[in-house]
Design a protein around this motif. Sequence first.
Motif, PDB file in Angstrom:
ATOM      1  N   PRO A   1      10.861   2.949  11.572  1.00 52.25           N
ATOM      2  CA  PRO A   1      11.062   3.887  10.459  1.00 52.25           C
ATOM      3  C   PRO A   1      10.265   3.477   9.210  1.00 52.25           C
ATOM      4  CG  PRO A   1      13.155   3.237  11.400  1.00 52.25           C
ATOM      5  CD  PRO A   1      12.118   2.397  12.049  1.00 52.25           C
ATOM      6  N   PHE A   2       9.889   4.485   8.446  1.00 53.42           N
ATOM      7  CA  PHE A   2       9.039   4.290   7.283  1.00 53.42           C
ATOM      8  C   PHE A   2       9.637   3.299   6.285  1.00 53.42           C
ATOM      9  CE2 PHE A   2       7.072   5.940   3.304  1.00 53.42           C
ATOM     10  CZ  PHE A   2       5.755   5.853   3.702  1.00 53.42           C
ATOM     11  N   GLY A   3      10.927   3.458   6.019  1.00 55.42           N
ATOM     12  CA  GLY A   3      11.564   2.587   5.031  1.00 55.42           C
ATOM     13  C   GLY A   3      11.520   1.125   5.456  1.00 55.42           C
ATOM     14  N   THR A   4      11.700   0.888   6.755  1.00 49.28           N
ATOM     15  CA  THR A   4      11.620  -0.471   7.289  1.00 49.28           C
ATOM     16  C   THR A   4      10.224  -1.041   7.063  1.00 49.28           C
ATOM     17  OG1 THR A   4      13.090   0.286   9.017  1.00 49.28           O
ATOM     18  CG2 THR A   4      12.035  -1.834   9.351  1.00 49.28           C
TER      19      THR A   4
ATOM     20  N   LYS B   1       9.834  -7.070  17.198  1.00 53.51           N
ATOM     21  CA  LYS B   1       9.445  -5.710  17.565  1.00 53.51           C
ATOM     22  C   LYS B   1       8.060  -5.438  17.013  1.00 53.51           C
ATOM     23  CE  LYS B   1      13.662  -3.245  18.336  1.00 53.51           C
ATOM     24  NZ  LYS B   1      14.096  -1.930  18.711  1.00 53.51           N
TER      25      LYS B   1
ATOM     26  N   HIS C   1      17.536   9.142  -0.704  1.00 53.61           N
ATOM     27  CA  HIS C   1      18.050   8.845  -2.022  1.00 53.61           C
ATOM     28  C   HIS C   1      18.936   7.617  -2.085  1.00 53.61           C
ATOM     29  CE1 HIS C   1      17.312  11.287  -5.521  1.00 53.61           C
ATOM     30  NE2 HIS C   1      18.323  10.657  -6.071  1.00 53.61           N
TER      31      HIS C   1
ATOM     32  N   GLU D   1      19.030   4.921  -0.518  1.00 54.72           N
ATOM     33  CA  GLU D   1      18.511   3.578  -0.309  1.00 54.72           C
ATOM     34  C   GLU D   1      17.709   3.063  -1.497  1.00 54.72           C
ATOM     35  OE1 GLU D   1      16.493   2.894   3.372  1.00 54.72           O
ATOM     36  OE2 GLU D   1      17.847   4.265   4.409  1.00 54.72           O
TER      37      GLU D   1
ATOM     38  N   LEU E   1       1.098   2.707   3.590  1.00 53.55           N
ATOM     39  CA  LEU E   1       1.253   1.637   4.562  1.00 53.55           C
ATOM     40  C   LEU E   1      -0.100   1.177   5.111  1.00 53.55           C
ATOM     41  CD1 LEU E   1       4.251   2.776   6.758  1.00 53.55           C
ATOM     42  CD2 LEU E   1       4.274   1.139   4.898  1.00 53.55           C
ATOM     43  N   ALA E   2      -0.361  -0.088   5.061  1.00 57.75           N
ATOM     44  CA  ALA E   2      -1.561  -0.645   5.684  1.00 57.75           C
ATOM     45  C   ALA E   2      -1.122  -1.846   6.502  1.00 57.75           C
ATOM     46  CB  ALA E   2      -2.594  -1.033   4.629  1.00 57.75           C
ATOM     47  N   LEU E   3      -0.300  -1.567   7.519  1.00 58.08           N
ATOM     48  CA  LEU E   3       0.206  -2.660   8.346  1.00 58.08           C
ATOM     49  C   LEU E   3      -0.708  -2.867   9.543  1.00 58.08           C
ATOM     50  CD1 LEU E   3       3.889  -1.667   7.985  1.00 58.08           C
ATOM     51  CD2 LEU E   3       2.970  -3.911   7.415  1.00 58.08           C
ATOM     52  N   PHE E   4      -0.362  -3.871  10.340  1.00 60.30           N
ATOM     53  CA  PHE E   4      -1.107  -4.130  11.565  1.00 60.30           C
ATOM     54  C   PHE E   4      -0.232  -3.646  12.714  1.00 60.30           C
ATOM     55  CE2 PHE E   4      -2.053  -7.665   8.546  1.00 60.30           C
ATOM     56  CZ  PHE E   4      -3.245  -7.128   8.082  1.00 60.30           C
ATOM     57  N   PRO E   5      -0.418  -2.409  13.141  1.00 60.65           N
ATOM     58  CA  PRO E   5       0.568  -1.772  14.024  1.00 60.65           C
ATOM     59  C   PRO E   5       0.752  -2.453  15.377  1.00 60.65           C
ATOM     60  CG  PRO E   5      -1.393  -0.397  13.757  1.00 60.65           C
ATOM     61  CD  PRO E   5      -1.502  -1.500  12.767  1.00 60.65           C
TER      62      PRO E   5
ATOM     63  N   GLY F   1      16.185  -8.570   5.200  1.00 55.69           N
ATOM     64  CA  GLY F   1      17.046  -7.812   6.109  1.00 55.69           C
ATOM     65  C   GLY F   1      16.325  -7.294   7.328  1.00 55.69           C
ATOM     66  N   LEU F   2      15.200  -7.916   7.685  1.00 56.85           N
ATOM     67  CA  LEU F   2      14.434  -7.429   8.829  1.00 56.85           C
ATOM     68  C   LEU F   2      14.441  -8.434   9.972  1.00 56.85           C
ATOM     69  CD1 LEU F   2      11.340  -6.111   6.851  1.00 56.85           C
ATOM     70  CD2 LEU F   2      13.155  -4.733   7.850  1.00 56.85           C
TER      71      LEU F   2
ATOM     72  N   PHE G   1       0.836  -1.207   0.000  1.00 55.97           N
ATOM     73  CA  PHE G   1       0.000   0.000   0.000  1.00 55.97           C
ATOM     74  C   PHE G   1       0.868   1.253   0.000  1.00 55.97           C
ATOM     75  CE2 PHE G   1      -2.543  -3.381   1.638  1.00 55.97           C
ATOM     76  CZ  PHE G   1      -3.831  -3.124   1.181  1.00 55.97           C
TER      77      PHE G   1
END
Lengths: 308, 241, 253, 392
Positions: free
Chosen positions: C152-155, C146, C183, C185, C87-91, C139-140, C84
């Motif tokens: 962070p947004f990029g993560t 967590k 830039h 990344e 972002l449409a994650l499950f926080p 890479g996560l 998305f």
Amino acid sequence: MELFLQRLVDGLSEGSVYALIALGIVIIYRGTGHLNFAQGEMALFSTFVVYQFGEWGIPIGIAVIMGMAVGFTLGAVTEVAIVRPISKKSPFAVFIVTIGLFQLLNWVDGAIWGGQQLPNTGVGSKQVRFPSLFPNNPTDFVTIFGANIKIQSLGVIALVGVLTVALFAIFNHTRLGLAMRAVAANGESAKLVGIRTGRVLMASWGLAAAIGALGGVVFAGISTNVNLGLMFTVFIYASAAATLGGFDSPGGAVVGGLSIGLIQNMAAGYAPKWVGQEMKVGVAFLVILGVLLFRPSGLFGTSRVERV
Amino acid sequence: MTSQTTLLNTRFLTAGYGPVTVLHGIDIEVNEGEIVVVLGANGAGKTTLMRAISGTIPRTGNIEFEGRSIKKDSTDAIVRAGIVQVPQGRGTFPELSVADNLLAGAYVRRDGAKAVADDIAKWYSVFPRLQERSTQRAGSLSGGEQQMLAIARALMSRPKLLLCDEPSMGLAPLITRELFNVIGQLNKEEGLSVLLVEQNANLAMHIASRVYLLETGVIVASGSAAELSADDSIRKAYLGF
Amino acid sequence: MPLLEVQDVTVRFGGIVALDGLSFEIEEGHICGLIGPNGAGKTTMFNVVSRIYQPTRGSVRFRDEELLTVPAHGIAKLGIARTFQNLALFPSMTLLENVMVGAHSLGRIGFGRAISRIGAASDNRRTRDHAGDLLHQLGLGALAFKAADGLPFGTLKRLEIARALAAQPKFLLLDEPAAGLPHGEVDGLAETIRGIRDQFDLTVLLVEHHMSMVMGISDRVVVMEFGRKIADGTPAEIQNDERVIEAYLGAPA
Amino acid sequence: MKPLFTIKAGGPTSWAVRVVCAAALVYVLLWIPTSGSNSLIDTATTALTLMGAALSLNLLLGFTGQISLGHSAFFGIGAYTTAVCVTRWGWSPLKTLPIAFAVAFVVGALVSLPALRIKGVYLALVTLTLGVVFPQFIKWPKIEWLTGGSRGLTDTGFKFDKNNRTFELFGWNPWGNLRGENVKPFYFWIAVVIVLIIYLICRGLVKSRVGRSLVAIRDNSTAAAVMGVNLALTKGLVFGLSAAMCALPGSLTAMKGTVTPDTALLTVIGSITFLIVMVVGGAGTLWGPIIGAIVYQFITEKTGDWVEPDKIPSLLRPFFSWSKTPPAAGIFGLSLVVLMFVAPLGLAGFWKQVVGRVVAVVPKPAGSTTLEPTAPSDGIPTWQPEEPLAEQ
């Protein structure tokens, strides 16, 4: 014909109280998108405050205005101190907080004024009765087409009518009203023309609680007794009214409130076996459910396209 | 150029949303009477720049307006100081009438109903289409009409600096051109200073006194319109080649 | 036969036409870039394919099967996954749990088996391991336990890709994966996308503003403006297309 | 701050902790009915009743995010199903439990039908009115023949007589004397079993693929649908199941002998009580409603006679002596407001924070990687990354 007239007036006078509380619900919902479950309890608190002023010998007219001021303060403080910071977390938290306020305010009323009922009939040993804005002795009625209409009921309808006109004048012809409508329409843009949206929301909650206070006093006057559950049922009917009229439409709230009052009294009057006193509240339930299923944004509400 | 006084200047302006930083230290200047255009492709941070200046999102770094720091001012104070923004996608009040939209634009003014009414009449003469529709709900106007309304509403506060966020978005080329003409005229005739962010490079350069080029939150080039169109940097910032 | 065929799709919101008779095709195994100015209808297109919006007209065929009759929850099973734009994650869940939900369409444990716990433990273990592997790959792995909230947004953008991959899709829709990335990344992300395409045998539809990235990794590029397709071709063709340049830079005054 | 201890999930220490906790729980459960204090057993039974209802509500509201203020109605449906079956058809009370479960499931699933289209505050409103209508419906003259109207129904529970067997183990009897002399422990054990069933259902769901999909619906329903979660079916089943589970403790209240439509828990007060128990304990946590019910019942009983100033502990007297009603309602009203600011996950969440500062639990590794999990310094378990992450 007499019965019809009587039910009409009864329905309209009760309905006008629903309309007032529904207006409060709508004013808050438009500004912040929250349904304030404590709306009725805020009104009840102010109502008891007015009763207390009356006990201290303050004339009812002045007591009502003071009560509305107390209500305004209560609403405004609630918005600034509780709802605004919590709404940054989640709408769920706001829901829980308004339920908490509901419970807390109801307890405060009982803690200060006791859980006992104030008999409102003027009989009984202590002669305790809620101060009424209008003459409400058994002899205070007028006869129209053979129907005995209480002056009290007519007074309530007139008062709420005047207040509604005044409110709409505020909405449409004052700076505050313009700001409230702008915030409701587009909060970010309202900021960008220099409106202090925070103050407007605070004022909205205050205004909603203040007119709720008046609704509470008026309803206490036409009820047979005043107790801690007084405004809860009114809140249910007012919610049904707001749903019917559309949660973002003040005009809809008024029409919705009057309709619910009428439907209820007519249904209970003409189909007593089916509706009766017990299922009066069932009418509200059916209205809410029916409206949400078939016309989700109410009669006068605007439907907005949901985007992902 | 040196004789002009600086109206707005930002130093290392940084802003974003929550965990995302979108602007990474922006230095721009707007002088009195200029139309400054910030060009950038989608996602470069143009809207964020506008919001940061208007103070609707948290920001760090320095912003000075007329030599006074407005870094800590709230949005309404910034509007009072004379910076008003036309938000992206018009941002009119859709449920309010055209006339009420304009009235709301004059919200911060204290010079009386007469002066406000005169201004409404003035903008009606600049945008006759709005007068025809003065009692209609703003939401019922076409995209171009809404953009005109948004600009007129912003001008109702008598700003010293008008911020315009992508006025061309979603509009047909002919209407876009008309809008830019009006903005150019206002600049010439009323001496209005404008900071405009745009995607439509060719059209915006036409009216610009100076141009900044924004790419992923950084200013990558600046200069006069002629200077910039001479080199390849715009093309590269936009098209990546 | 193309993997996805979009034919004459029109979407209206009230009076606004978001998509106006859009047609294009995607070949199996391709990375297809979808670009265009703001408001061109790219995200709307995504929402049509993932069945969040119902178009007023047109057809979308996936592996020669009509998608528009499939319910929203059915597309994952067909092998379509997406990310998305905002972002449409499950926080409230951990990263690992987020990815585990991504594998929902592969699981068999329903209400009955969950309550009776027949096979639930082994299902959990399998899903968990699968999700853990994907997190490591993107890479996560270090952040697996967590909560997603506040990272962070990029993560989180990467997490969305991992979550989408958990469904073992054949077709992956990425909505602005590079948005909000510094830039430096972006190149790494482009590598990742190409890598997962090769490894998982994917077809990718990529919406992105980052032109150098789109042009660098796409096999084909579709350009949209005002809800219509204005160009369609290889990156080299697109770069020299007058209409594309005009759409991006604006018509000369 | 570095936690003092590190425990591996599934390791011997974690098992030892579990065994000790379970033993303590069993001890408490056996001690209460044999303590000989009827008021303690009553209190515990009431707490268990609230626990069951709050656990049910928690599955729907806490985990799935579907607001319900109508659970008092489902609770009441349980009570009236049992009462009607026992009084009209002479059923044994225990046999009515599955019927109550089924009836409430159907009603709950029906309520969920509008819930598929209605969200947030609107759903709260619909369910709130349901809660308000239920007791009025019971009083409705048209169905008075079945429900007994506002007088309610009596003799809705067990019939104890002198010939009942007693179950003694070497003179030790935690079940009570079922010849009608000392039956309170018996109700206690029914309550324990009901809560255990509800807890196991919730736990099974929450720790499975289904549970993850519920939380996914709560956190972001659009994304959940894209992942393949059938929103309509799942919400319908959860609504039905939550209602059905809530009916069980309702049945228990009827088993004690009488039901009336004005019983507090059968009115909206019940819905709000369940909500308070759930939020105070911790919405969306498995143990929240359990902790919440114990705390709720404890405080309510302790402060029940604080209307008379000399009953209030002297330290607290200045704060409470002015009140004409017991302060519990006010305390919990205020708690809801305060908790949303300081601990949105209630006491359970707060407990986790505190314990987390002392003990770090290292989860089992996920995936085929052979990297050893390590306990990090910030208290949140992580692995060493196989490659350094790019700085964000």
